[in-house]
Design an enzyme around this catalytic site. Sequence first.
Site, PDB file in Angstrom:
ATOM      1  N   CYS A  69     -10.643   3.029  -1.702  1.00 54.03           N
ATOM      2  CA  CYS A  69      -9.362   3.503  -1.191  1.00 54.03           C
ATOM      3  C   CYS A  69      -9.141   2.770   0.120  1.00 54.03           C
ATOM      4  CB  CYS A  69      -9.440   5.013  -0.958  1.00 54.03           C
ATOM      5  SG  CYS A  69      -8.025   5.673  -0.089  1.00 54.03           S
ATOM      6  N   CYS A 121      -3.556  -1.120  -2.411  1.00 58.86           N
ATOM      7  CA  CYS A 121      -3.804   0.272  -2.808  1.00 58.86           C
ATOM      8  C   CYS A 121      -4.641   0.318  -4.094  1.00 58.86           C
ATOM      9  CB  CYS A 121      -2.458   0.954  -3.038  1.00 58.86           C
ATOM     10  SG  CYS A 121      -2.596   2.669  -3.513  1.00 58.86           S
ATOM     11  N   ASP A 158       0.853  -1.194   0.000  1.00 59.02           N
ATOM     12  CA  ASP A 158       0.000   0.000   0.000  1.00 59.02           C
ATOM     13  C   ASP A 158       0.887   1.241   0.000  1.00 59.02           C
ATOM     14  OD1 ASP A 158      -2.471   1.441   0.091  1.00 59.02           O
ATOM     15  OD2 ASP A 158      -2.052   1.915   2.177  1.00 59.02           O
ATOM     16  N   SER A 159       0.274   2.370  -0.318  1.00 53.28           N
ATOM     17  CA  SER A 159       1.025   3.622  -0.285  1.00 53.28           C
ATOM     18  C   SER A 159       1.339   4.045   1.146  1.00 53.28           C
ATOM     19  CB  SER A 159       0.211   4.715  -0.985  1.00 53.28           C
ATOM     20  OG  SER A 159      -1.057   4.824  -0.368  1.00 53.28           O
TER      21      SER A 159
HETATM   22  N1  DGL Z   1      -3.798   3.754  -0.592  1.00 51.52           N
HETATM   23  C1  DGL Z   1      -4.420   4.664  -1.512  1.00 51.52           C
HETATM   24  C2  DGL Z   1      -5.564   3.994  -2.258  1.00 51.52           C
HETATM   25  O1  DGL Z   1      -6.070   2.967  -1.829  1.00 51.52           O
HETATM   26  C3  DGL Z   1      -4.944   5.876  -0.834  1.00 51.52           C
HETATM   27  C4  DGL Z   1      -3.959   6.778  -0.216  1.00 51.52           C
HETATM   28  C5  DGL Z   1      -3.089   7.504  -1.206  1.00 51.52           C
HETATM   29  O2  DGL Z   1      -3.528   8.480  -1.842  1.00 51.52           O
HETATM   30  O3  DGL Z   1      -1.962   7.086  -1.314  1.00 51.52           O
HETATM   31  O4  DGL Z   1      -5.972   4.479  -3.267  1.00 51.52           O
END
Ligand code: DGL
Length: 252
Positions: A180, A70, A7-8
């Site tokens: 998200c 993500c 994930d980010s």
């Molecule tokens: N983890 C990102 C997603 O699921 C959301 C957070 C971000 O913008 O990095 O899209």
Amino acid sequence: MKVGVYDSGIGGLTVVKSLLEHRLFEEIIYYGDTARVPYGIKDKNTIIRYALETVEFFKNFELDLIIVACNTVSAYALSEMREISKCPVYGVVKAGVMATANALQNKEANILVLATKATINSKAYNDELESLKFTNIQTKATGLFVPLVEEEIFDGAIVDASFEHYFKSLHTPDAVILGCTHFPLISPALQKYFGENTKLIHSGDAIVEYLEKVFTFDKKFRNPKMKFFASENPDALKAIAKKWLTKRNRSF
Ligand code: DGL
């Protein structure tokens, strides 16, 4: 099976929570790109570059599978990741759409997709939903929810004000895709806002449902080994993981 979850930032822990509840994996390696979050405001090439670097990082672990928790990466970089990965790569967008289709009775149902700006602009959710003949799709980029969750603000006045800001002109949806990783954490507040008749689709539960169709999991793993990595401040990520993942009942 040994799985890598990408994930980010910290949001992908909501997906790990679902994996743990279903006891699918013997070992979970989590990577959160906390130094470069948020991805949702970045452009396609940047997101692909970060995603490819993550595949290289995961090559250190001999994984059987990578789950891209993500949504933003799932929307833009899956095919590029698959090209260089030694193991299969699954994303949450398709899984979320399949779960939505399972939850809804009719193709005219009103579906609201909430996601980052990048995910909404990619039209990945629209494309998948339209391929299943859904006709009534609203989308909304709700990037403000990301820093709220990162700050562990899950309800209260600021959250209510952000709902009013984003949703006041929308029709009440039959289903909301939490497109998200961070959004499941505000799902109790969203459920309260939209009412009990609106179904909320959670990426973590959706990917479990999807993987259970693709693979046969004959064993259950009660205490999987877990390792957490972050590109910045791994201790902060570990502290949040401990807090969110050890709670018996989840609120999201
Ligand atoms: N983890 C990102 C997603 O699921 C959301 C957070 C971000 O913008 O990095 O899209």
